[in-house]
Enzyme design. Sequence first.
Site, PDB file in Angstrom:
ATOM      1  N   GLU A   1       0.861  -1.177   0.000  1.00 47.95           N
ATOM      2  CA  GLU A   1       0.000   0.000   0.000  1.00 47.95           C
ATOM      3  C   GLU A   1       0.899   1.229   0.000  1.00 47.95           C
ATOM      4  O   GLU A   1       1.976   1.220   0.608  1.00 47.95           O
ATOM      5  CB  GLU A   1      -0.883   0.051   1.260  1.00 47.95           C
ATOM      6  CG  GLU A   1      -1.893  -1.078   1.369  1.00 47.95           C
ATOM      7  CD  GLU A   1      -1.302  -2.364   1.920  1.00 47.95           C
ATOM      8  OE1 GLU A   1      -0.340  -2.264   2.718  1.00 47.95           O
ATOM      9  OE2 GLU A   1      -1.769  -3.449   1.548  1.00 47.95           O
TER      10      GLU A   1
ATOM     11  N   TYR B   1       7.964   1.725  -7.217  1.00 49.20           N
ATOM     12  CA  TYR B   1       7.226   0.468  -7.363  1.00 49.20           C
ATOM     13  C   TYR B   1       6.868   0.213  -8.831  1.00 49.20           C
ATOM     14  O   TYR B   1       6.940  -0.922  -9.305  1.00 49.20           O
ATOM     15  CB  TYR B   1       5.959   0.490  -6.497  1.00 49.20           C
ATOM     16  CG  TYR B   1       6.226   0.779  -5.028  1.00 49.20           C
ATOM     17  CD1 TYR B   1       7.375   0.294  -4.397  1.00 49.20           C
ATOM     18  CD2 TYR B   1       5.340   1.540  -4.268  1.00 49.20           C
ATOM     19  CE1 TYR B   1       7.632   0.571  -3.066  1.00 49.20           C
ATOM     20  CE2 TYR B   1       5.588   1.810  -2.932  1.00 49.20           C
ATOM     21  CZ  TYR B   1       6.736   1.329  -2.338  1.00 49.20           C
ATOM     22  OH  TYR B   1       6.985   1.596  -1.018  1.00 49.20           O
TER      23      TYR B   1
HETATM   24  C1  LIG Z   1      10.703   5.747  -1.472  1.00 52.94           C
HETATM   25  C2  LIG Z   1      12.170   5.571  -1.057  1.00 52.94           C
HETATM   26  C3  LIG Z   1      12.284   4.295  -0.208  1.00 52.94           C
HETATM   27  C4  LIG Z   1      13.009   5.414  -2.341  1.00 52.94           C
HETATM   28  O1  LIG Z   1      14.331   5.102  -1.953  1.00 52.94           O
HETATM   29  P1  LIG Z   1      15.597   5.560  -2.826  1.00 52.94           P
HETATM   30  O2  LIG Z   1      16.761   4.785  -2.355  1.00 52.94           O
HETATM   31  O3  LIG Z   1      15.704   7.023  -2.840  1.00 52.94           O
HETATM   32  O4  LIG Z   1      15.140   5.058  -4.292  1.00 52.94           O
HETATM   33  P2  LIG Z   1      16.105   4.630  -5.497  1.00 52.94           P
HETATM   34  O5  LIG Z   1      17.284   5.535  -5.576  1.00 52.94           O
HETATM   35  O6  LIG Z   1      16.357   3.173  -5.419  1.00 52.94           O
HETATM   36  O7  LIG Z   1      15.167   4.944  -6.739  1.00 52.94           O
HETATM   37  C5  LIG Z   1      14.649   3.916  -7.567  1.00 52.94           C
HETATM   38  C6  LIG Z   1      13.601   4.525  -8.478  1.00 52.94           C
HETATM   39  O8  LIG Z   1      12.535   5.056  -7.720  1.00 52.94           O
HETATM   40  C7  LIG Z   1      12.050   6.271  -8.309  1.00 52.94           C
HETATM   41  N1  LIG Z   1      12.268   7.375  -7.373  1.00 52.94           N
HETATM   42  C8  LIG Z   1      12.889   7.313  -6.169  1.00 52.94           C
HETATM   43  N2  LIG Z   1      12.848   8.517  -5.570  1.00 52.94           N
HETATM   44  C9  LIG Z   1      12.196   9.352  -6.411  1.00 52.94           C
HETATM   45  C10 LIG Z   1      11.828  10.725  -6.342  1.00 52.94           C
HETATM   46  N3  LIG Z   1      12.149  11.483  -5.278  1.00 52.94           N
HETATM   47  N4  LIG Z   1      11.148  11.252  -7.374  1.00 52.94           N
HETATM   48  C11 LIG Z   1      10.808  10.493  -8.437  1.00 52.94           C
HETATM   49  N5  LIG Z   1      11.146   9.181  -8.580  1.00 52.94           N
HETATM   50  C12 LIG Z   1      11.818   8.617  -7.568  1.00 52.94           C
HETATM   51  C13 LIG Z   1      12.828   6.431  -9.589  1.00 52.94           C
HETATM   52  O9  LIG Z   1      12.114   5.749 -10.605  1.00 52.94           O
HETATM   53  C14 LIG Z   1      14.119   5.709  -9.287  1.00 52.94           C
HETATM   54  O10 LIG Z   1      14.744   5.211 -10.433  1.00 52.94           O
HETATM   55  P3  LIG Z   1      15.834   6.140 -11.194  1.00 52.94           P
HETATM   56  O11 LIG Z   1      16.827   6.592 -10.157  1.00 52.94           O
HETATM   57  O12 LIG Z   1      16.404   5.208 -12.208  1.00 52.94           O
HETATM   58  O13 LIG Z   1      15.062   7.293 -11.752  1.00 52.94           O
HETATM   59  C15 LIG Z   1      12.692   6.821  -0.286  1.00 52.94           C
HETATM   60  O14 LIG Z   1      12.355   7.986  -1.017  1.00 52.94           O
HETATM   61  C16 LIG Z   1      12.144   6.954   1.125  1.00 52.94           C
HETATM   62  O15 LIG Z   1      12.687   6.406   2.075  1.00 52.94           O
HETATM   63  N6  LIG Z   1      11.046   7.709   1.275  1.00 52.94           N
HETATM   64  C17 LIG Z   1      10.439   7.931   2.582  1.00 52.94           C
HETATM   65  C18 LIG Z   1       9.740   6.685   3.072  1.00 52.94           C
HETATM   66  C19 LIG Z   1       8.647   6.228   2.108  1.00 52.94           C
HETATM   67  O16 LIG Z   1       7.911   7.022   1.533  1.00 52.94           O
HETATM   68  N7  LIG Z   1       8.535   4.886   1.946  1.00 52.94           N
HETATM   69  C20 LIG Z   1       7.537   4.283   1.088  1.00 52.94           C
HETATM   70  C21 LIG Z   1       6.326   3.989   1.881  1.00 52.94           C
HETATM   71  S1  LIG Z   1       5.034   3.267   0.872  1.00 52.94           S
END
Ligand SMILES: CC(C)(COP(=O)(O)OP(=O)(O)OC[C@H]1O[C@@H](n2cnc3c(N)ncnc32)[C@H](O)[C@@H]1OP(=O)(O)O)[C@@H](O)C(=O)NCCC(=O)NCCS
Length: 155
Positions: free
Chosen positions: A115, A127
């Site tokens: 979710e 995702y």
């Molecule tokens: C969501 C989260 C876990 C992503 O972690 P991350 O290590 O920054 O993500 P990644 O670097 O592996 O990114 C993988 C892909 O996700 C997408 N993505 C990640 N962050 C993004 C952003 N800020 N804006 C747009 N796309 C994003 C992109 O498609 C990216 O691929 P790309 O780098 O080739 O464009 C991180 O932003 C986070 O911890 N957020 C707060 C907690 C949260 O919201 N968790 C999810 C709860 S449902």
Amino acid sequence: MRVLRLKDNAEVCIREVSLGDLSEVYEIEKLSFKDPYPLDLLHTFAVLNSDTFLVAVKNGRVVGYVIGVLRWDVIGHILNIAVHPCYRRKGLGELLMREIMDVFRKKGARVFRLEVRVSNLAAQRLYEKLGFKKEYTIPNYYSDGEACYVMFKRD
Ligand SMILES: CC(C)(COP(=O)(O)OP(=O)(O)OC[C@H]1O[C@@H](n2cnc3c(N)ncnc32)[C@H](O)[C@@H]1OP(=O)(O)O)[C@@H](O)C(=O)NCCC(=O)NCCS
């Protein structure tokens, strides 16, 4: 335990959680969510589901984690994922998701569920990149009244 590389070539170790990680997990949880999981809930997951609670460790510090639960032996349900704000956009969230799905696959799951807040576009992009699709919405899913998308991926 697996040693993997981020986009900046830095090494991270991904392994099952231990109880000693929880204070660092909780700090990232508070930095990442309006409605963080309480420490005692994290503790319960770490005791009951340690094989589907993975942490990423860099230089001896937890920098990200993912928590899942296997439902009915077939559905890998991802409950929570977060990366420390200083380590975002380096590929770690994607690595954690791929690792937990591999753990679930080894247990027999071929369907993955999660979710996500309708406002959380960064997580939705992550995702979708991994092949998850939005299947339906649940209104008022979160305590502040926000809806979630329920997303699934099928192998
Ligand atoms: C969501 C989260 C876990 C992503 O972690 P991350 O290590 O920054 O993500 P990644 O670097 O592996 O990114 C993988 C892909 O996700 C997408 N993505 C990640 N962050 C993004 C952003 N800020 N804006 C747009 N796309 C994003 C992109 O498609 C990216 O691929 P790309 O780098 O080739 O464009 C991180 O932003 C986070 O911890 N957020 C707060 C907690 C949260 O919201 N968790 C999810 C709860 S449902």
